[in-house]
Design a protein around this motif. Structure first.
Motif, PDB file in Angstrom:
ATOM      1  N   THR A 171       0.848  -1.194   0.000  1.00  0.00           N
ATOM      2  CA  THR A 171       0.000   0.000   0.000  1.00  0.00           C
ATOM      3  C   THR A 171       0.881   1.242   0.000  1.00  0.00           C
ATOM      4  O   THR A 171       2.070   1.169   0.333  1.00  0.00           O
ATOM      5  N   PRO A 172       0.328   2.405  -0.390  1.00  0.00           N
ATOM      6  CA  PRO A 172       1.134   3.637  -0.356  1.00  0.00           C
ATOM      7  C   PRO A 172       1.710   3.924   1.031  1.00  0.00           C
ATOM      8  O   PRO A 172       2.884   4.290   1.157  1.00  0.00           O
ATOM      9  N   ARG A 173       0.896   3.744   2.071  1.00  0.00           N
ATOM     10  CA  ARG A 173       1.401   3.996   3.423  1.00  0.00           C
ATOM     11  C   ARG A 173       2.485   2.990   3.789  1.00  0.00           C
ATOM     12  O   ARG A 173       3.510   3.356   4.371  1.00  0.00           O
ATOM     13  N   GLY A 174       2.279   1.730   3.447  1.00  0.00           N
ATOM     14  CA  GLY A 174       3.284   0.715   3.748  1.00  0.00           C
ATOM     15  C   GLY A 174       4.585   0.964   3.004  1.00  0.00           C
ATOM     16  O   GLY A 174       5.677   0.771   3.554  1.00  0.00           O
ATOM     17  N   THR A 175       4.485   1.406   1.747  1.00  0.00           N
ATOM     18  CA  THR A 175       5.689   1.712   0.976  1.00  0.00           C
ATOM     19  C   THR A 175       6.443   2.888   1.576  1.00  0.00           C
ATOM     20  O   THR A 175       7.679   2.882   1.667  1.00  0.00           O
TER      21      THR A 175
END
Length: 381
Positions: A171-175
């Motif tokens: 996900t964008p946050r995880g990346t």
């Protein structure tokens, strides 16, 4: 670039100048006490050869650095306009920022070595100060770039192996969190160098004034932290990241060939459905077969980026292995000159990789190409 009689006389009267002045002669000399080893090392690379190669490397390195700085500024601007809703944009932006910073650090080191070579009378020891304020950070940042490339390659492997679960895994946050963790674990340990070394003001009789220099801190804790950070972040981590990129790239290439073969064999929707159910000889599962053409283009782009990284990082791996195997292959050993030249060969690889990435983005990413052309006003519309 040779020491004249006046400088030799000064060194004889003030031997401490060999380590504290910004005059060029102390930078190129070997410091080993083994005379036979010094003779062997100088036979491998003579004075004249060393001076010519080193100066040539400085100019070539700076030309490449300038290209890398411009290319990565443009890449960052395009990714900012594209937004960060896609995880790949976040990781590629982090890669561009690190490549830009690496080129800036390399430019600073080139400037300092060029000033040292031409014997400029500066208020600081350019060689030692540049090593503490640029060279060490460059080495650790190179490891950061290697791990970001490894993350991007691993992410695309997940896209091939588990495409249906990719959006839940990446996900964008995880990346974004992953990029912060990589920087924290690979680049931040470079600041341990300021525990091992410190800035001092010393009087330089050669210049007849006080200049800024560096000196080692000989406490047991400082030496231990320096050795641990250098071993883990300077040797182990880069080699591990290189191995991950190499393995993931090989897997991606194999899977791309399978996907291309599978798509060429499908001539109709009915046949495509039959092949999914019967698990054809192409070896793809139904989930693997459903990878979109957009994802396939992104995978091909990552393969191109990783391939260039692998080629440009091979000299780094060889130098790191030599650093571990040969005790005299370092900045204070008998192979000091070969170490410096190999360091500049390494410094050419990363900026080349960073400056060519924008060409890959432009060629393989239609959205990047469109925004890039609008940014530079290449399209009339």
């Amino acid at each position: 670039m040779y020491v004249d009689s006046t400088e030799k006389e000064i060194i004889t009267r003030y031997p401490e100048l060999d380590q504290m002045t910004d005059a060029p002669f102390h930078l190129w000399e070997d410091h080993s006490k083994n005379s036979s080893m010094i003779t062997l090392a100088k036979g491998l690379l003579s004075d004249e050869q060393f001076y010519i190669i080193f100066l040539f490397m400085i100019y070539v390195s700076q030309i490449i650095n300038n290209c890398a700085i411009i290319a990565n500024i443009l890449s960052i601007a395009v990714f900012v306009k594209l937004g960060f809703s896609e995880p790949s944009n976040i990781s590629l932006t982090a890669l561009a920022v690190c490549d830009f910073t690496l080129a800036v650090l390399s430019t600073w080191s080139n400037l300092c070595f060029w000033l040292t070579y031409h014997n400029f009378r500066l208020p600081f020891d350019s060689a030692n100060v540049s090593l503490l304020t640029g060279g060490i950070q460059w080495a650790f940042l190179s490891s950061t770039i290697a791990w970001i490339t490894a993350f991007i390659s691993f992410e695309r492997c997940l896209c091939i192996l588990v495409p249906l679960k990719l959006r839940r895994l990446i996900t964008p946050r995880g990346t974004f969190v992953a990029m912060l963790i990589i920087i924290l674990l690979t680049f931040c340990p470079s600041f341990f160098a300021f525990i091992r070394y410190k800035f001092v003001w010393v009087f330089n009789p050669y210049l007849n004034r006080t200049i800024l220099n560096t000196t080692p801190v000989n406490s047991e804790l400082a030496i231990l932290l320096d050795k641990i950070s250098l071993l883990i972040c300077g040797v182990i981590q880069p080699l591990m990241a290189f191995s991950i990129v190499l393995i993931c790239t090989m897997l991606l290439v194999v899977q791309l060939r399978k996907i291309s073969s599978w798509r060429m064999s499908v001539t109709s929707a009915k046949r495509q459905q039959v092949q999914r159910e019967e698990n054809p000889a192409a070896g793809l599962s139904a989930a693997e077969a459903r990878i979109s053409q957009k994802e396939e283009r992104l995978v091909r782009m990552v393969v191109a980026i990783a391939t260039i990284f692998i080629v440009s990082y091979i000299p780094t791996c060889i130098t790191l292995l030599c650093y571990v195997v040969f005790d005299e292959f370092n900045t204070f050993g008998v192979y000091r000159r070969l170490f410096l030249v190999s360091g500049y060969i390494i410094s050419l690889g990363q900026p080349i990789s960073g400056s060519t990435n924008i060409l890959i983005y432009y060629k393989m990413a239609s959205k990047f190409r469109s925004v890039f052309r609008r940014l530079l006003r290449l399209d009339r519309q």
